[in-house]
Design a protein around this motif. Sequence first.
Motif, PDB file in Angstrom:
ATOM      1  N   HIS A  62       0.813  -1.221   0.000  1.00 11.87           N
ATOM      2  CA  HIS A  62       0.000   0.000   0.000  1.00 11.87           C
ATOM      3  C   HIS A  62       0.846   1.270   0.000  1.00 11.87           C
ATOM      4  N   GLN A 275      -4.738   0.446  -0.350  1.00  6.76           N
ATOM      5  CA  GLN A 275      -5.174  -0.656   0.488  1.00  6.76           C
ATOM      6  C   GLN A 275      -6.662  -0.958   0.293  1.00  6.76           C
ATOM      7  N   ASP A 297      -6.816  -5.783   5.495  1.00  9.40           N
ATOM      8  CA  ASP A 297      -7.519  -4.955   6.468  1.00  9.40           C
ATOM      9  C   ASP A 297      -8.476  -5.854   7.262  1.00  9.40           C
ATOM     10  N   ASN A 448      -1.095   3.092   5.619  1.00 10.42           N
ATOM     11  CA  ASN A 448      -1.756   2.088   6.441  1.00 10.42           C
ATOM     12  C   ASN A 448      -3.119   2.631   6.864  1.00 10.42           C
ATOM     13  N   GLN A 449      -4.201   2.017   6.353  1.00 12.83           N
ATOM     14  CA  GLN A 449      -5.536   2.550   6.619  1.00 12.83           C
ATOM     15  C   GLN A 449      -5.877   2.540   8.104  1.00 12.83           C
TER      16      GLN A 449
END
Length: 600
Positions: A62, A275, A297, A448-449
Motif C-alpha cells: 500500500h 489498500q 484490512d 496504512n488505513q
Amino acid sequence: MLKRNHLLLMIILFMFGLVLAACSADEPDGEKGDGKATETTEEEKAASDGPKDGGTITGAMHTAPAGMFNPIFYEEAYEANILDFTHEGLTSQNESLEFIPKLAKSWETNEDQTEITFQLEEGVKWHDGEEFTADDVVFTYKAISDPDYVSAGGVRTNYVEPLLGYEEYASGETDEFVGVVADSDYQVTFKFEEPNIMPLYYTSFPIIPEHVFKDIPVAEIPEAAESLDAGKVIGTGPFKFTEMIEREQYILERHEDYWQGKPHLDKLVWKIVQQSVMTGLLEKGEIDFIALPGGIDPADFDMVNEYENVTMIEQPDFGYQILGFKHNHRTAEDVENGVINPDNWVPNEKIADPKVRQAIAWAIDRQGLIGEGHGQGLLHGHGELINSPIAVQFWAYDENAGMNYSYDPEKAMEMLDELGYVDVDGDGYREDPDGNEWVLNMEYPTGNQLREKSAPIIADNLDKVGIKVDLRQPKEMSVYVEGLTNDNSDWDLYLIGWNLGSGDPDPLGLWGIKDAYNFSRWNNPESDELLYDAVKAPNAFEQDYRVEKYREWQDLYSEDLPALILYAQNSIWAYNDRLQGVEVLPYTMYKDAHTWWVND
C-alpha cells in the motif's frame, strides 16, 4: 497455515532480534457446486504434476518503498519487501525460531562464548556472477562499524556494538577492524568484546558484496547507484532487482545461478496499490498475494475468507503500533551532522512530566480501536492489547508487567487537574500550569488505513478530556520518516508501527538512548542499564535472570512512557491459489521463494 475457513493461530514461541498479473479460471456453466468441484479437481491435478518453471506472480504494497535497497542502510518494511528476496544472511530461522544455516553451512563457538566461527557455503554466486566469500562478510560488518556509518544515516549499529574493538574502530582511534576475521575464503570468525549470550543473532545480518562497494566510501554508499537503482543492486538471493517504475511497480527476476537451485518463477513483481482496492484485485487474480506490511484490512477479513480462489493466514504479529511521545528533540546542528548526542537534546516541556503522558494514556480508548468481534473497532477483534514493546511470542513478554492503561477519561481529567492543566479561559481546552495555551502537535503517515483511521479517533479521545490537538495532514511515509529522524522541533505526538526481529526479545535497537530508531529521544539511564544488564554475560546466560531484568524494564517503560502501545494487530495475509509452494513462518510468508511456482 489456514485454508479459507480455517485459521492458523500460532502458539507462543521461543526466542528475537526484522520484510505479486495472474489469470484465474472462470467458473464453468452450471450449478456453483459442480463448478467448484471441477475447479478444485483441476487445481489438485496441477499440483500433483509437481512444480513447473516459468510464470510471474504479483504482490501488493500500500506504500511505495522510500528507495534505499542496501541492507545496511534501509529503514522501512517496504524496502525490506525487495531486500527479503535479493539478500541473505549467514543464518535464517525455522518455524520454532531456531537459527538454521543459510549462507553458512555450520558454526562453532569457543568455550567462553567470545568467538563464533562459520563455515560458509561454497559456490554461492552474487547476482553479477562474482563468488561470495568470507571477505564479503568482513566487509559488511566493517562498513556498519565505520566511523562515518551513523552520520551517513546508518541505524544498524546494534549488530556490531558487541564486537571486539568496535568502539576503537568506530571512533577512528584505529584503522584496524578486528571484530570479524576471514580465516580463509570459506571460513569467518566473529570475535566479541565479552562472552556473548546470543552470537547467532548478532551474526545474522544480510551480507553485501565487497567487490561492489569496496571503492565507495561508507559516507557515500547511501547515494550510490548500487544502493538505489534497479539493475545495480547486487545480492545472493533467489531474485534480482532489475526494473522499477518508482512508486508504481518493482520487478524482480530469477537469479539463474542461485546456489539453492534455479527458482521456478520467472519474475516477482511488486505493485503499489491503495489498500482499499487490494482485496478486489486479489479476488480477480490481478494480484497474487498480500502480506507484509499491513496485510489484509481486518474489516475485509470475512469477505476475503469467502473468496474461493484465496488462501488466508492469520497469526500474532511480530510487532505493534504506538502513539509516541517526543520527550526530547535533537539540535539542528546534530541533525545536520548526523549525531545522536543525548547531552545536546532539548527537552519538550509540553509533555516533559511523565504524569502528563500517563494522563494521555488513560484518555485513549485502546480497546475501542481493537474491537471485540465482527463489526467492532478498527481491528474487528483481530488483535490484542499489549502493554509492553516486546512481542507476545517471546518468553520475555510479561502481560502482568507495567500499567494496563484502560480507557478512563475521568482519571485522565483528574490527573491533569491535579497537575495544573486546567481550562483558564473557558474555551473548553486546558492551558498549561503557567496559563499558556497548550496544544499538542500530532503527526502520522499515509498508507496504512488502520493507522490513518486511528489518528482522528485518538485526537477525539484527547479532545474529550480537554487536550487540544493539532492533527496535522498525514505525510507520505518517506517524508514522514525523514521528519521523525530529523526531530522536527514542533512534533509532540506521532504514530508508527514496528515490525520486530524474531531472533531475540532484546529491545535494544529501538529503545536504547542512542538508538537511531528511538524517535521519542527517550533519555532514561535506568532503562539503558536494565537493557544492557539483560544481555551481559555471565548472568544473562540464565534465562530467568533475563526474564527478571525485562520485567523490571517493562515496568519502567510503562511508568515513564516513551510511547503508548496501542495494540498488536494480527498478521492477516492472503495469496491466490495459483501460487504454490508457500510455507509460512511465524514472522513471514517469504520462506524459500525459489521453490514457489504457479499452476497456470
